[in-house]
Design a protein around this motif. Structure first.
Motif, mmCIF file in Angstrom:
data_model
loop_
_atom_site.group_PDB
_atom_site.id
_atom_site.type_symbol
_atom_site.label_atom_id
_atom_site.label_comp_id
_atom_site.label_asym_id
_atom_site.label_seq_id
_atom_site.Cartn_x
_atom_site.Cartn_y
_atom_site.Cartn_z
ATOM 1 N N GLU A 1 -17.436 -30.128 21.735
ATOM 2 C CA GLU A 1 -18.199 -30.807 20.691
ATOM 3 C C GLU A 1 -17.997 -30.118 19.335
ATOM 4 N N LEU A 2 -17.930 -28.793 19.338
ATOM 5 C CA LEU A 2 -17.694 -28.034 18.116
ATOM 6 C C LEU A 2 -16.318 -28.358 17.541
ATOM 7 N N ARG A 3 -15.318 -28.441 18.391
ATOM 8 C CA ARG A 3 -13.975 -28.792 17.930
ATOM 9 C C ARG A 3 -13.942 -30.200 17.342
ATOM 10 N N ARG A 4 -14.623 -31.149 17.999
ATOM 11 C CA ARG A 4 -14.680 -32.514 17.471
ATOM 12 C C ARG A 4 -15.376 -32.539 16.113
ATOM 13 N N THR A 5 -16.476 -31.808 15.994
ATOM 14 C CA THR A 5 -17.215 -31.756 14.733
ATOM 15 C C THR A 5 -16.375 -31.129 13.633
ATOM 16 N N ARG A 6 -15.656 -30.074 13.946
ATOM 17 C CA ARG A 6 -14.786 -29.438 12.953
ATOM 18 C C ARG A 6 -13.657 -30.374 12.536
ATOM 19 N N THR A 7 -13.128 -31.141 13.476
ATOM 20 C CA THR A 7 -12.064 -32.094 13.158
ATOM 21 C C THR A 7 -12.571 -33.176 12.225
ATOM 22 N N VAL A 8 -13.764 -33.698 12.500
ATOM 23 C CA VAL A 8 -14.363 -34.725 11.639
ATOM 24 C C VAL A 8 -14.606 -34.164 10.243
ATOM 25 N N ARG A 9 -15.121 -32.954 10.170
ATOM 26 C CA ARG A 9 -15.391 -32.315 8.875
ATOM 27 C C ARG A 9 -14.087 -32.097 8.107
ATOM 28 N N ALA A 10 -13.050 -31.624 8.785
ATOM 29 C CA ALA A 10 -11.757 -31.401 8.132
ATOM 30 C C ALA A 10 -11.187 -32.714 7.602
ATOM 31 N N ARG A 11 -11.312 -33.774 8.374
ATOM 32 C CA ARG A 11 -10.821 -35.085 7.947
ATOM 33 C C ARG A 11 -11.591 -35.576 6.717
ATOM 34 N N ARG A 12 -12.920 -35.403 6.733
ATOM 35 C CA ARG A 12 -13.749 -35.819 5.601
ATOM 36 C C ARG A 12 -13.386 -35.023 4.345
ATOM 37 N N LEU A 13 -13.187 -33.715 4.501
ATOM 38 C CA LEU A 13 -12.830 -32.884 3.349
ATOM 39 C C LEU A 13 -11.464 -33.244 2.793
ATOM 40 N N ARG A 14 -10.511 -33.570 3.683
ATOM 41 C CA ARG A 14 -9.193 -33.999 3.214
ATOM 42 C C ARG A 14 -9.304 -35.292 2.407
ATOM 43 N N GLU A 15 -10.128 -36.235 2.894
ATOM 44 C CA GLU A 15 -10.317 -37.501 2.176
ATOM 45 C C GLU A 15 -10.969 -37.259 0.816
ATOM 46 N N GLU A 16 -11.983 -36.385 0.766
ATOM 47 C CA GLU A 16 -12.640 -36.073 -0.502
ATOM 48 C C GLU A 16 -11.664 -35.410 -1.472
ATOM 49 N N THR A 17 -10.824 -34.527 -0.961
ATOM 50 C CA THR A 17 -9.844 -33.859 -1.809
ATOM 51 C C THR A 17 -8.848 -34.866 -2.368
ATOM 52 N N LYS A 18 -8.412 -35.792 -1.538
ATOM 53 C CA LYS A 18 -7.466 -36.812 -1.984
ATOM 54 C C LYS A 18 -8.084 -37.678 -3.081
ATOM 55 N N LYS A 19 -9.355 -38.059 -2.909
ATOM 56 C CA LYS A 19 -10.032 -38.870 -3.925
ATOM 57 C C LYS A 19 -10.222 -38.074 -5.213
ATOM 58 N N ALA A 20 -10.575 -36.799 -5.088
ATOM 59 C CA ALA A 20 -10.776 -35.959 -6.271
ATOM 60 C C ALA A 20 -9.465 -35.784 -7.033
ATOM 61 N N GLU A 21 -8.363 -35.620 -6.322
ATOM 62 C CA GLU A 21 -7.065 -35.487 -6.980
ATOM 63 C C GLU A 21 -6.693 -36.771 -7.709
ATOM 64 N N ALA A 22 -7.004 -37.917 -7.119
ATOM 65 C CA ALA A 22 -6.707 -39.193 -7.768
ATOM 66 C C ALA A 22 -7.533 -39.345 -9.044
ATOM 67 N N LEU A 23 -8.787 -38.904 -9.027
ATOM 68 C CA LEU A 23 -9.634 -38.987 -10.214
ATOM 69 C C LEU A 23 -9.186 -38.000 -11.292
ATOM 70 N N ARG A 24 -8.630 -36.889 -10.881
ATOM 71 C CA ARG A 24 -8.223 -35.845 -11.813
ATOM 72 C C ARG A 24 -6.936 -36.204 -12.550
ATOM 73 N N ARG A 25 -6.133 -37.027 -11.947
ATOM 74 C CA ARG A 25 -4.838 -37.392 -12.510
ATOM 75 C C ARG A 25 -5.029 -38.157 -13.818
ATOM 76 N N GLN A 26 -4.283 -37.806 -14.843
ATOM 77 C CA GLN A 26 -4.352 -38.500 -16.130
ATOM 78 C C GLN A 26 -3.240 -39.530 -16.205
ATOM 79 N N ARG A 27 -3.596 -40.705 -16.695
ATOM 80 C CA ARG A 27 -2.620 -41.775 -16.857
ATOM 81 C C ARG A 27 -2.524 -42.111 -18.342
ATOM 82 N N PHE A 28 -1.326 -42.481 -18.749
ATOM 83 C CA PHE A 28 -1.085 -42.796 -20.154
ATOM 84 C C PHE A 28 -0.470 -44.186 -20.270
ATOM 85 N N ALA A 29 -0.756 -44.833 -21.401
ATOM 86 C CA ALA A 29 -0.215 -46.171 -21.662
ATOM 87 C C ALA A 29 1.290 -46.064 -21.915
#
Length: 126
Positions: free
Chosen positions: A34-62
């Protein structure tokens, strides 16, 4: 063994082997799974949050076909900026900590302390 965290070999100061010590309150296999499953879910959630944060951080220009100053894209309203900044400040646990909420106990009398922490014993003042 360096990778065996479930047991250690115990020796006395003279170098005599006393035996193997095993973990007294080891988690059950079900708890560990159960601990391994919980850690896997947490790692997946953190990876998704990091990916979203990186997308928001990226600057786009016209796009530009002539030499002009770069124009950033991605307008944000003041309310959106305030909301994101407030959420970021609420997640900083160090800023939320209240170190002075519970005052420290005075140091023991046998400790060598600075003069500012020593009790004033002149004229019976504590």
């Amino acid at each position: 063994m360096p990778h065996h965290d479930h047991e250690i070999e115990v020796w006395d100061l003279a170098g005599r082997h006393l035996g193997t010590a095993h973990l007294a309150d080891a988690a059950t296999p079900e708890q560990f799974d159960e601990l391994r499953r919980t850690r896997t879910v947490r790692a997946r959630r953190l990876r998704e949050e990091t990916k979203k944060a990186e997308a928001l951080r990226r600057q786009r220009f016209a796009p530009a076909t002539t030499p002009t100053p770069a124009q950033r894209l991605g307008a944000v309203t003041a309310a959106e900026a305030d909301q994101e900044l407030a959420a970021a400040s609420d997640s900083d646990m160090a800023a939320l900590a209240l170190p002075d909420l519970i005052p420290h106990a005075p140091p023991p009398d046998d400790w060598n302390t600075p003069a500012s922490l020593r009790p004033d014993i002149r004229e019976g003042k504590p």
